[in-house]
Design a protein around this motif. Structure first.
Motif, mmCIF file in Angstrom:
data_model
loop_
_atom_site.group_PDB
_atom_site.id
_atom_site.type_symbol
_atom_site.label_atom_id
_atom_site.label_comp_id
_atom_site.label_asym_id
_atom_site.label_seq_id
_atom_site.Cartn_x
_atom_site.Cartn_y
_atom_site.Cartn_z
ATOM 1 N N GLN A 91 1.513 61.722 14.247
ATOM 2 C CA GLN A 91 2.499 60.485 13.716
ATOM 3 C C GLN A 91 4.030 60.079 14.672
ATOM 4 O OE1 GLN A 91 2.234 59.745 10.381
ATOM 5 N NE2 GLN A 91 3.300 58.356 10.906
ATOM 6 N N TYR A 92 3.527 58.277 14.789
ATOM 7 C CA TYR A 92 4.149 57.317 14.947
ATOM 8 C C TYR A 92 5.021 56.712 13.935
ATOM 9 C CZ TYR A 92 1.230 59.034 18.892
ATOM 10 O OH TYR A 92 -0.145 59.487 20.089
ATOM 11 N N ASP A 93 6.313 57.407 14.429
ATOM 12 C CA ASP A 93 6.678 55.393 13.129
ATOM 13 C C ASP A 93 7.696 55.336 14.403
ATOM 14 O OD1 ASP A 93 6.755 56.453 10.516
ATOM 15 O OD2 ASP A 93 6.413 58.716 11.816
ATOM 16 N N ILE A 94 7.719 53.542 14.599
ATOM 17 C CA ILE A 94 8.392 52.649 15.327
ATOM 18 C C ILE A 94 9.024 51.718 14.366
ATOM 19 C CG2 ILE A 94 8.959 51.000 16.838
ATOM 20 C CD1 ILE A 94 5.564 52.014 17.909
ATOM 21 N N SER A 105 11.221 44.924 6.069
ATOM 22 C CA SER A 105 10.806 45.095 7.281
ATOM 23 C C SER A 105 11.473 46.119 8.782
ATOM 24 C CB SER A 105 10.920 44.096 8.397
ATOM 25 O OG SER A 105 11.337 43.351 8.518
ATOM 26 N N GLY A 106 10.893 45.504 10.036
ATOM 27 C CA GLY A 106 11.522 46.667 10.650
ATOM 28 C C GLY A 106 10.805 47.960 11.006
ATOM 29 N N HIS A 107 9.750 48.811 10.579
ATOM 30 C CA HIS A 107 9.375 49.916 10.184
ATOM 31 C C HIS A 107 7.590 49.523 10.611
ATOM 32 C CE1 HIS A 107 8.508 54.031 8.419
ATOM 33 N NE2 HIS A 107 8.236 54.023 9.998
ATOM 34 N N VAL A 108 7.572 50.435 11.658
ATOM 35 C CA VAL A 108 5.804 50.467 11.675
ATOM 36 C C VAL A 108 5.142 52.058 11.894
ATOM 37 C CG1 VAL A 108 3.657 50.080 13.182
ATOM 38 C CG2 VAL A 108 5.939 47.664 12.715
ATOM 39 N N ARG A 124 -8.724 57.093 17.638
ATOM 40 C CA ARG A 124 -8.611 55.471 16.884
ATOM 41 C C ARG A 124 -6.900 55.517 16.262
ATOM 42 N NH1 ARG A 124 -11.731 50.904 18.753
ATOM 43 N NH2 ARG A 124 -11.135 50.188 16.849
ATOM 44 N N TYR A 125 -6.562 54.862 16.514
ATOM 45 C CA TYR A 125 -5.079 54.919 15.488
ATOM 46 C C TYR A 125 -5.305 54.220 14.030
ATOM 47 C CZ TYR A 125 -2.768 55.327 19.376
ATOM 48 O OH TYR A 125 -2.481 56.962 21.271
ATOM 49 N N ASP A 126 -5.188 54.892 13.106
ATOM 50 C CA ASP A 126 -5.046 54.486 11.461
ATOM 51 C C ASP A 126 -3.757 54.938 11.560
ATOM 52 O OD1 ASP A 126 -4.945 56.884 10.975
ATOM 53 O OD2 ASP A 126 -6.694 57.212 10.474
ATOM 54 N N SER A 127 -3.800 54.002 10.182
ATOM 55 C CA SER A 127 -2.304 54.269 9.141
ATOM 56 C C SER A 127 -2.427 53.858 7.730
ATOM 57 C CB SER A 127 -1.372 52.589 9.097
ATOM 58 O OG SER A 127 -0.175 52.662 8.598
ATOM 59 N N GLU A 128 -1.680 54.810 6.823
ATOM 60 C CA GLU A 128 -1.976 54.939 5.304
ATOM 61 C C GLU A 128 -1.024 54.170 5.122
ATOM 62 O OE1 GLU A 128 0.631 58.810 4.414
ATOM 63 O OE2 GLU A 128 -1.134 59.633 5.870
#
Length: 224
Positions: free
Chosen positions: A134-137, A155-158, A197-201
């Motif tokens: 899990q990656y949080d930027i 904003s400001g969070h990926v 591959r990367y995905d996101s919730e």
């Protein structure tokens, strides 16, 4: 250097399996089972994600990531192995941006006991591992207004994640077997089998990439 380490691990595993001998099935074999805790180091310096992060001037994930592990170790007369669970965490930062990386690893090793002495053992075999990351930027200067919690206004969070399956040769050394401070040292080279591959919730991922083929070297120490 990684190619040399991989070659040594692979040769050791091949020698171990080539020396498996038939055993008398009428004999009762005792299997020692121990719970353990330990630390692993995962080395992977070719992640495609880091290229994307570098292009965006964002913090990159280090090639070395520590891992806290626990599990069950099995040791018999000819065969040994373990079932292991590991947790990884890293928090790289650059300028006003920061990343929180969290990983959960499940690994199983099956080895042949190439050398099995009273106080020392050397085993070789294979390992299979499944890894979820899990990656949080985010920007450290980001503000949250509790009077305006509309996601479109903030904003400001990926956030994104990926999953990988690894398989490869491994070796282990058991030290101080007859003492109350038994130690096992592991090393292995794991091939990345899945696309990764990367995905996101939280949305769709555009310009996606994968981590297939980005193998890793793993080494660690456990206390039995």
């Amino acid at each position: 250097m990684k190619k040399v380490l991989f070659t040594l691990v692979l040769l050791s595993s091949y020698v171990g399996f080539s020396q498996v001998q038939s055993s008398d099935s009428t004999k009762t074999k005792k299997v020692k089972v121990d719970g353990y805790i330990g630390f692993n180091g995962n080395i992977n310096d070719n992640m495609n994600l880091n290229k994307k992060l570098s292009n965006a001037d964002l913090p990159e994930l280090d090639s070395f990531v520590p891992e806290l592990t626990f599990g069950l170790n099995f040791f018999g007369k000819q065969y040994s192995g373990d079932v292991e669970f590991g947790f990884l965490f890293a928090k790289p930062e650059k300028d006003n941006n920061e990343m929180k990386y969290r990983g959960f690893n499940t690994r199983m090793r099956v080895h042949y006991n190439l050398v099995n002495k009273e106080k020392f053992a050397f085993t070789t075999g294979l390992s299979l591992a499944y890894m979820g990351s899990q990656y949080d930027i985010y920007s450290k200067n980001n503000t949250i207004d509790l009077n305006d919690l509309d996601p479109n206004s903030n904003s400001g969070h990926v956030s994104f994640n990926n999953q990988m399956l690894y398989f490869g040769p491994s070796v282990s050394m058991y030290l101080f077997k007859k003492s109350s401070f038994e130690v096992k040292v592991n090393a292995g080279y794991e091939f990345a089998l899945t696309r990764g591959r990367y995905d996101s919730e939280f949305g769709s991922v555009l310009n996606n990439i994968g981590e297939s083929g980005n193998n890793r070297f793993v080494f660690g120490i456990t206390l039995l």
